[in-house]
Each structure stands twice: as structure tokens, then as C-alpha cells.
Design a protein around this motif. Structure first.
Motif, PDB file in Angstrom:
ATOM      1  N   MET A  92      35.853  32.751  39.802  1.00 61.69           N
ATOM      2  CA  MET A  92      35.738  34.143  40.233  1.00 61.69           C
ATOM      3  C   MET A  92      34.456  34.747  39.694  1.00 61.69           C
ATOM      4  O   MET A  92      33.955  34.360  38.632  1.00 61.69           O
ATOM      5  CB  MET A  92      36.954  34.957  39.793  1.00 61.69           C
TER       6      MET A  92
ATOM      7  N   ARG B  89      34.034  41.715  44.129  1.00 65.94           N
ATOM      8  CA  ARG B  89      34.776  40.658  43.452  1.00 65.94           C
ATOM      9  C   ARG B  89      34.982  39.485  44.411  1.00 65.94           C
ATOM     10  O   ARG B  89      35.479  39.685  45.535  1.00 65.94           O
ATOM     11  CB  ARG B  89      36.128  41.181  42.970  1.00 65.94           C
TER      12      ARG B  89
ATOM     13  N   VAL C 290      42.734  38.550  39.661  1.00 64.01           N
ATOM     14  CA  VAL C 290      42.765  37.615  40.776  1.00 64.01           C
ATOM     15  C   VAL C 290      43.844  36.614  40.432  1.00 64.01           C
ATOM     16  O   VAL C 290      43.740  35.910  39.421  1.00 64.01           O
ATOM     17  CB  VAL C 290      41.409  36.914  40.982  1.00 64.01           C
TER      18      VAL C 290
ATOM     19  N   PHE D 189      44.204  40.038  45.090  1.00 61.28           N
ATOM     20  CA  PHE D 189      43.220  40.827  44.358  1.00 61.28           C
ATOM     21  C   PHE D 189      43.851  42.184  44.079  1.00 61.28           C
ATOM     22  O   PHE D 189      44.177  42.913  45.017  1.00 61.28           O
ATOM     23  CB  PHE D 189      41.957  41.061  45.190  1.00 61.28           C
TER      24      PHE D 189
END
Length: 655
Positions: free
Chosen positions: A500, A511, A436, A529
Motif C-alpha cells: 500500500m 491511497r 486497507v 478502504f
């Protein structure tokens, strides 16, 4: 070629004879590259940072350890003349007047490492080799090994190299220092964390060294040290190994591949070493047939995929030769530390680990759901495709708040038994897979090295973990220091704090990420992502879709996709070439926001890695809502069950 035995070994076909055949082939393949007196083994390939003399010693010492294992298991039976061949090399290498004399441990740090393999090999083969040497030979060997006494060793697995050498010296009347041994043992204890896990140093360095070094050396030493090792310490080490193996066996794929994570992967089937140690000491709750299944699966995985090569040599690489994956300390002889993965050959043919019928690995019995809280890993193994994957919220080969660049081998959000992050090329300095990241207008991606772990647990069979990173850009081009696996240093530009979290179930990771500040953001910034990298010798098939946004890669036996579930708009597939040892072509699916990420908004995607023949992967749906100071992501799985992921309130701004 030894025939497979599917009655004794229904999963691999491998018997002790297969292992012996492999070991002998590796040993004999080295001889054409040896000097006339056998002290040097000069293998082809790129030299390490320590130079050719060091590399030559490394090839000798590590292969000598394998030869000693063979002699030990055969009670000295020696059809290939290993005893005399290596005795000649020891004689010349430790003779300071010889033109092929080895660099001394007090003058070259890498020689401190190799001295341990030589001392351990001499211990294992003592009745046949050491006792056959004359007094002059022994005195020269003792003098060479004795230069380790009083030397400084870094506070990592290296302390065992001094402990083992000095313990051998003690056993033959040579010099040794109780203070050195005590200091090394204290360092080792400082590396222990919990639940059977060691970190290889003060950083969050969780990798294969925990198994092939920090579990193996202590128990080998306990056997050679006798009364020097307190019973309580021996019991503690056995208990830790037992606990560790319960976790480690769940990290082996059905195809025998160990987890592709961490440095020194060119040691390959050294990953089998802790399983053999469990068999040698009885320090395992796993059945002997399961231990052998894990070890033979690992060896078979590499043999099937070209290691050793057609010459019988282990080269720098994973399957086939690929020198770019090596750290700077690795030379052409380094891969022969795979010898530790052949420790089982020190056990006689009648041992239960050789005579019991193979049992299945955890991923061959059922789907695996586990949480390894010490390294911060969520584990999912799927029986239908045999893959094991981890989602990582605890390991980065660093310490909290460090601002180096991410290490590809440690700091990614995901690792598996079938994928490997790109290791060279233009994207390596900027996380390109399983990340991320905030992307600036020039395409540079932030790093999360130094993140904080905020939780790692298993809830109703679903792994759940959360971490928070002070995202930062790092300009690493001026860092020309040695590569020891950590992230690179450079000029740092601060970005926003990003929280995250992950829910892992089967092949699917949900996620989620929230940008908690506006530091470093501008109108060109995007949140990205990225998913699992797929490598193949042919160009992988790729595709994207807009509703919902989806990026997908199919290559070899894998499918990798990222599907937007909340807030992500644009799908893309990044392609690379020659950046992975697993294939010429690499493709990574990813999603980005179409606009600058909004502070406080939660973005969610499904990140999938599955076998290409495993069938369609059904995806969950999500609902995101504020819940007081936290944000709650509720996931509804395809079977109707639900899981909840909570992203905690943003951390207070730094003063």
C-alpha cells in the motif's frame, strides 16, 4: 478568572497568570479527596490494575511535582500553603508505621514511577521544602526512595525514573549506584533513532512519550546532575530536542489540539512539556512567543473542552471523563502527569517565553507539508481549517513481521488533531477506520501490524510513502493481559501480502493498494478502504453515491469522505455509538470491492479529512499502469500538477 491579554497573546489570550490559575485550581481541587495527613489522595473513578494504594500514591506524587513547579517559579512564594501541605504527606507516606504509608518501589513497580516525581519535586523545591524538614523526615524519605537502588527497570522511558531518583539521593548523601545510572543512560541512548526522534523501547513506538519523557527527563537531569552529566551528552540532548521541536510544532492544530495518537492520552497537556523544555534550556530555534503559543494553545484546548472538570479535577479521558480510553496501568490519579506540561511555571515571570508576543503556529502561517522519516509519517496541516493530519507508514508499536492485532492508537494509516479511532466496541478487534483490509465472509478484517516500511519522502511538496503488510486475521478474545498500548495477541490466520502507498497533499490522501498473493482469499473476500472517523454528540450526516463510488460523513466541524478512483465499487458508512471520547456517535466512510480482489490489480481511492467550513475539496484523477516489475499511479491534482506513486514489485514468496 484572569482576563485574556490579546496584545501579549493575540492567538490564545493566555498569560502566565492563566497558567498559574489553572495549576492552583487543579492542586486545590485535590484536597477534599486527601487523607487527614495528606499522604493519600483517593480520587473517584475506576482503579488501575495496580490497585487503590498505588493510585493514591500516583495522585500525590504527580500533583506534588506540579506543586514543586509552582514553588520554583515563584521563588518559594506560597499563598496556598503547598510547602507544608505536601511536607505532611511526605512525612506520613514514607513512615512505615503510618496507616497511610505508601507502597515501596521495591515491592510495587508503579511506585518506581511515582518515586521519580517525588524526587524531582524535592529537587525543584529544595530550598523551601526539603530544607524545612527535620532529620528524621529526611531519613525516612531517603529510605523510601533508596529502595530503587539495584532494581530492574524495563528498557523504555522507565530508566529515567531510576536515574532521577538516585541522582537526587546522591545529592543528599543517600544511597545510589553509579552502575544503575550508567546502565540507564546506555538504555536511553539505545532508544535514539535519528532527526531528534526516540522510540520508547525496541518496538516502533513513536508517540508523545518521545516528547514528554525522553526529551524532558534527560535535560532536567542534566541540570540536577552537575558534573555527573558529561558536557558532550548534554550538548547532544539539546541538539536532539532542537531538531525534535521543529517537527513537533508542526503537529499542533490551530485549535491547540495535539495529535491524537499513542497511549496515555489522558495526560493531555503533558504534550506541552518538550516545548517548555526548549524554553528552559534555550534548545530550540523556535521563538519564545511561538513556544508559548504552542503550550498555551494546548492548555487552552483542554480548558475550553472541559478539562479540568467543574470540580477542577483531571479525570481519565480526553476532553471530558471517558475512562474507556485509559490503558490498564492508568488510575484516577494518572492524568496528573499533565504536571509536566506546566513546566513553564518553573520559569520566572520575566523570562522571554512569558514576555514575548505570541507568534503563530506553522499551520496558522501557511499549509504545512512535511515528512517525518523516523516514525514514517507524512504530515499535512491546512491553514483554512487549522487541521493537522498524518498518514502513517512507519509506526505500529511493534516490530517487522510481528503478527499481533493492530493497536488502534498506533497502527492506523491516519491520525489527526481532530479525530480518534474507535477505542471500544465490537469493531476494535478488527480495524474499522483508516485502514486497507481484506474482509472475510464473516466480516472480519485483516491487520497490518508488523508491516515493512518501503519509503517515506517529500517530493515537490507532496508526501509519498509505501509499506507492505503480511495481512492476517487475529482472534484476540482470549487475550486478557494488561493493555499497554500494543496490539492484542491471539490465534492467527494468514491472509495475502498487501502493498500500500499514499500521496498526501492538503486535505487529500491518494491511497493505493495491491494484493500480492491469494493466501486466505475466497469467493466471499473483499478489499476495503476505510476513511477518517467522525465523532459527534449528535448523529453525523452521512451519504453514499455510486458513480464514482463515494461515502461521506459530516459531523461537528469535520467532513470525511472516501472516493473511489480505481477498482473500488461499493460505498458504505459504518456507524457506532459510545466508542469514542469525542462524541456519542461515530461514523466511518468506506469503500469495498464488489468481488474478491484480483491479485496484482491496483486499487485507488481519495481519502479526505477537512473542516466542514473549509469549502469543497477538489479531487485529483489517477492513471494506473504497470511499469516493469512495479506499478505506477500517476496523480493529476486539480491545479494541473502531477505526482507519481510507485508500488514496488511483490516480495518473493516465503519458502
Amino acid at each position: 478568572m484572569t482576563a485574556d491579554d490579546r496584545l501579549l497573546s493575540p492567538f490564545t489570550g493566555y498569560t502566565r497568570a492563566h497558567w498559574a490559575e489553572s495549576a492552583d485550581r487543579m492542586l486545590l481541587a485535590l484536597r477534599p479527596f486527601a487523607s487527614a495527613d495528606h499522604a493519600r489522595i483517593d480520587l473517584p473513578g475506576r482503579a488501575s490494575a495496580y490497585g487503590r494504594d498505588s493510585d493514591s500514591l500516583e495522585a500525590f506524587a504527580r500533583s506534588f511535582l506540579l506543586a514543586a513547579i509552582r514553588l520554583r517559579g515563584e521563588s518559594g512564594a506560597d499563598p496556598h500553603g503547598l510547602t507544608q501541605w505536601y511536607a505532611a504527606g511526605l512525612r506520613a507516606g514514607t513512615d512505615p508505621s503510618s496507616p497511610t504509608a505508601w507502597p515501596r518501589p521495591d515491592r510495587l513497580d508503579q511506585a518506581k514511577v511515582e518515586a521519580c516525581s517525588i524526587a524531582l519535586g524535592l529537587h525543584l523545591s529544595r530550598p523551601w521544602l526539603w530544607e524545612s524538614l527535620d532529620s528524621g523526615d529526611r531519613e525516612r524519605i531517603v529510605a523510601w526512595l533508596g529502595t530503587v537502588v539495584g532494581q530492574e527497570y524495563p528498557p523504555i522511558n522507565w530508566v529515567w525514573f531510576q536515574i532521577v531518583v538516585e541522582t537526587f539521593l546522591r545529592s543528599v548523601g543517600g544511597p545510589w549506584s553509579p552502575e544503575d545510572v550508567d546502565r540507564g543512560l546506555r538504555v536511553h541512548e539505545s532508544l535514539y533513532r535519528a532527526d531528534g526522534w526516540y522510540s520508547d523501547g525496541p518496538e516502533r513506538a513513536y508517540d508523545h512519550y518521545g516528547g514528554w519523557a525522553l526529551h524532558v527527563y534527560p535535560l532536567l537531569w542534566a541540570e540536577m546532575a552537575g558534573e555527573l552529566c558529561p558536557d558532550g551528552l548534554r550538548r547532544a540532548w539539546r541538539d536532539r530536542l532542537t531538531r525534535f521541536l521543529d517537527d513537533a510544532v508542526s503537529l499542533v492544530g490551530a485549535d491547540g489540539s495535539p495529535l491524537l495518537q499513542g497511549r496515555s492520552l489522558s495526560y493531555r497537556f503533558a504534550a506541552a512539556a518538550p516545548f517548555w523544555m526548549g524554553a528552559m534550556t534555550g534548545a530550540s530555534d523556535l521563538a519564545p512567543g511561538v513556544l508559548r503559543r504552542a503550550c498555551s494553545g494546548i492548555l487552552g484546548h483542554f480548558r475550553t473542552n472541559g478539562a479540568p472538570d467543574a470540580r477542577g479535577l483531571l479525570t481519565l479521558g480526553w476532553h471530558r471523563e471517558w475512562p474507556e480510553m485509559a490503558q490498564s496501568y492508568s488510575g484516577p490519579g494518572s492524568p496528573y502527569w499533565a504536571a509536566k506540561g506546566m513546566l513553564g511555571l518553573a520559569l520566572p515571570p520575566g523570562h522571554p517565553v512569558w514576555t514575548d508576543v505570541e507568534g503563530p503556529l506553522p499551520v496558522e502561517r501557511t499549509d504545512v507539508h512535511a515528512t517525518l522519516s523516523v516514525p514514517g509519517w507524512l504530515v499535512s496541516g491546512t491553514r483554512r481549517d487549522g487541521l493537522v493530519r498524518i498518514v502513517n507508514h512507519g509506526t505500529d508499536h511493534s516490530v517487522p513481521h510481528d503478527e499481533r492485532a493492530d493497536s488502534p492508537l498506533y497502527a492506523r494509516l491516519g491520525y489527526s488533531t481532530a479525530t480518534l479511532p474507535p477505542l471500544v466496541g465490537t469493531t476494535v478487534g478488527h480495524p474499522s477506520d483508516n485502514s486497507v483490509a481484506v474482509v472475510d465472509g464473516a466480516g472480519r478484517r485483516t491487520h497490518r501490524n508488523g508491516f515493512e516500511t518501503l519509503g517515506c519522502e517529500l517530493v515537490d511538496g507532496v508526501g509519498r510513502a509505501v509499506s507492505r503488510a503480511r495481512a492476517h486475521w487475529v482472534t484476540t478474545e482470549d487475550d486478557h493481559g494488561p493493555d499497554h498500548g500494543s496490539g492484542r495477541r491471539g490465534t492467527v490466520r494468514h491472509g495475502p501480502t498487501v502493498t500500500m502507498g499514499s500521496l498526501l497533499r492538503g486535505a487529500v490522501e491518494v491511497r493505493a493498494a495491491r494484493v500480492d498473493s491469494a493466501v486466505g482469499l475466497d469467493g466471499a473476500s473483499r478489499l476495503e478502504f476505510s476513511g477518517w472517523p467522525v465523532a459527534d454528540e449528535v448523529l453525523p450526516a452521512v451519504g453514499t453515491a455510486a458513480d464514482p463510488p463515494r461515502a461521506e460523513v459530516t459531523g461537528g466541524r469535520l467532513v470525511s469522505c472516501v472516493v473511489g478512483l480505481a477498482g473500488l465499487d461499493a460505498a458504505e458508512v459504518r456507524r457506532e455509538r459510545h466508542t469514542s471520547p469525542l462524541g456519542e456517535h461515530v461514523a466511518v466512510p468506506l469503500l469495498q470491492t464488489a468481488q474478491t480482489p484480483r491479485v496484482g490489480r491496483v486499487y485507488v481511492a481519495a481519502v479526505v479529512l477537512a473542516g466542514a467550513d473549509a469549502g469543497e475539496t477538489a479531487l485529483p484523477t489517477v492513471t494506473v499502469r504497470p511499469d516493469g516489475p512495479t506499478d505506477t499511479v500517476t496523480v493529476r491534482w486539480p491545479d494541473g500538477s502531477t505526482s507519481v506513486l510507485r508500488l514496488p514489485a511483490p516480495a518473493p514468496a516465503a519458502a
